[in-house]
Design an enzyme around this catalytic site. Structure first.
Site, PDB file in Angstrom:
ATOM      1  N   LYS A  82       0.829  -1.210   0.000  1.00 51.23           N
ATOM      2  CA  LYS A  82       0.000   0.000   0.000  1.00 51.23           C
ATOM      3  C   LYS A  82       0.867   1.266   0.000  1.00 51.23           C
ATOM      4  CE  LYS A  82      -3.948  -0.442   1.992  1.00 51.23           C
ATOM      5  NZ  LYS A  82      -4.939  -0.202   0.912  1.00 51.23           N
ATOM      6  N   ARG A  93       8.863   1.125   9.710  1.00 46.93           N
ATOM      7  CA  ARG A  93       9.472   2.450   9.887  1.00 46.93           C
ATOM      8  C   ARG A  93       9.572   3.119   8.522  1.00 46.93           C
ATOM      9  NH1 ARG A  93      14.941   2.033  12.596  1.00 46.93           N
ATOM     10  NH2 ARG A  93      13.588   1.412  14.330  1.00 46.93           N
ATOM     11  N   GLU A  98      21.003   7.130  19.202  1.00 41.24           N
ATOM     12  CA  GLU A  98      20.569   7.108  20.598  1.00 41.24           C
ATOM     13  C   GLU A  98      20.284   5.678  21.053  1.00 41.24           C
ATOM     14  OE1 GLU A  98      17.822   7.209  24.038  1.00 41.24           O
ATOM     15  OE2 GLU A  98      17.466   6.386  22.035  1.00 41.24           O
ATOM     16  N   HIS A  99      19.702   4.877  20.178  1.00 37.84           N
ATOM     17  CA  HIS A  99      19.368   3.483  20.496  1.00 37.84           C
ATOM     18  C   HIS A  99      20.642   2.682  20.787  1.00 37.84           C
ATOM     19  CE1 HIS A  99      16.923  -0.165  20.383  1.00 37.84           C
ATOM     20  NE2 HIS A  99      17.858  -0.708  19.619  1.00 37.84           N
ATOM     21  N   LYS A 117       9.872  13.592  23.039  1.00 39.19           N
ATOM     22  CA  LYS A 117      10.186  13.022  24.340  1.00 39.19           C
ATOM     23  C   LYS A 117      11.260  13.900  25.010  1.00 39.19           C
ATOM     24  CE  LYS A 117       9.025   8.196  23.369  1.00 39.19           C
ATOM     25  NZ  LYS A 117       9.494   6.785  23.412  1.00 39.19           N
ATOM     26  N   LYS A 120       8.625  -9.630  26.807  1.00 41.39           N
ATOM     27  CA  LYS A 120       7.819  -8.429  27.045  1.00 41.39           C
ATOM     28  C   LYS A 120       6.580  -8.765  27.880  1.00 41.39           C
ATOM     29  CE  LYS A 120       6.213  -4.270  24.696  1.00 41.39           C
ATOM     30  NZ  LYS A 120       6.185  -3.536  23.407  1.00 41.39           N
ATOM     31  N   ASP A 156       2.878  -3.864  18.978  1.00 49.01           N
ATOM     32  CA  ASP A 156       3.977  -3.579  18.042  1.00 49.01           C
ATOM     33  C   ASP A 156       4.703  -4.839  17.595  1.00 49.01           C
ATOM     34  OD1 ASP A 156       5.112  -4.145  20.500  1.00 49.01           O
ATOM     35  OD2 ASP A 156       6.667  -2.610  20.350  1.00 49.01           O
ATOM     36  N   GLU A 186       2.325  -1.470  13.965  1.00 46.32           N
ATOM     37  CA  GLU A 186       2.832  -0.159  14.379  1.00 46.32           C
ATOM     38  C   GLU A 186       3.580   0.475  13.206  1.00 46.32           C
ATOM     39  OE1 GLU A 186       5.249   1.662  18.112  1.00 46.32           O
ATOM     40  OE2 GLU A 186       6.399   0.324  16.820  1.00 46.32           O
TER      41      GLU A 186
END
Length: 222
Positions: free
Chosen positions: A29, A86, A163-164, A121, A62, A81, A148
């Site tokens: 899509k 992304r 940052e990750h 954030k 999780k 998620d 997600e």
């Protein structure tokens, strides 16, 4: 790894297979929407799309952290998620263009929106997060699967990736001086994104004036 655990992992892999189909639907899509936008507006809002499915081990972990029993029912109810997409784009304005295109699809239901672009954030992280539900058409009929979608600029994505990596190197406890530097870098990313939009607006305005001038030379009214 004992036999029972291996069998359980295989069972979960089969359960998660439908999420692969959901990602295929979303990716198709997005490709169509991007190609159509390019054809109509001579601009492709999507630069890159990356998708992933959480591993059974990650999902189980999780659920355990949430204090929940490890069952597929709890997965469907509490974890949104499992399948993730992304989407990176050039400009912050493209983020909302892509969102509008997704929301306008009759077979996609937007369940939740978290706008970390307008409301970053505290550490400086920016991205638009969507939880959507999309039908997957199986032989027994349609099943509705949650996916997600994260939409961000290339600059935002570069910052988030860095940052990750730092977050995991320090196991979540980033030293204060590095946190301050990351926040400063996030501010620079915001400045860069804003400047690129201004440059593109100037290019568009210049091209419009150029077009009008050429039409004037040809004696064609606008």
């Amino acid at each position: 790894m004992n036999k029972d655990f291996q069998e359980r992992i295989e069972e979960w892999k089969n359960f998660l297979f439908i999420y692969k189909f959901a990602l295929d639907e979303i990716n198709t899509k997005l490709t169509i929407l991007n190609d159509e936008f390019q054809f109509v507006h001579q601009h492709n809002p999507i630069e890159h799309v990356k998708s992933r499915i959480k591993s059974p081990e990650s999902i189980m972990s999780k659920l355990q952290r949430k204090g929940l029993e490890v069952t597929t029912e709890n997965v469907e109810k509490h974890i949104k998620d499992i399948a993730g997409v992304r989407v990176t784009c050039s400009f912050t304005t493209d983020i909302y263009r892509i969102y509008d295109m997704i929301e306008s699809q009759d077979d996609i239901k937007v369940i939740n929106v978290k706008d970390y672009v307008e409301n970053p954030k505290p550490n400086g992280y920016k991205s638009l997060h969507l939880i959507v539900e999309i039908p997957v058409y199986l032989s027994k009929g349609p099943e509705y699967v949650k996916v997600e979608i994260q939409i961000r600029t290339i600059a935002m994505d570069f910052w988030a990736s860095l940052e990750h990596k730092i977050y995991y190197k320090f196991e979540g406890e980033i030293p204060g001086n590095l946190s301050a530097e990351l926040k400063e870098a996030a501010d620079i990313v915001h400045y860069l994104d804003s400047k690129m939009i201004r440059i593109m607006d100037e290019v568009t305005e210049f091209k419009e004036h150029e077009k009008e001038a050429k039409l004037g030379e040809m004696g064609v009214e606008k």
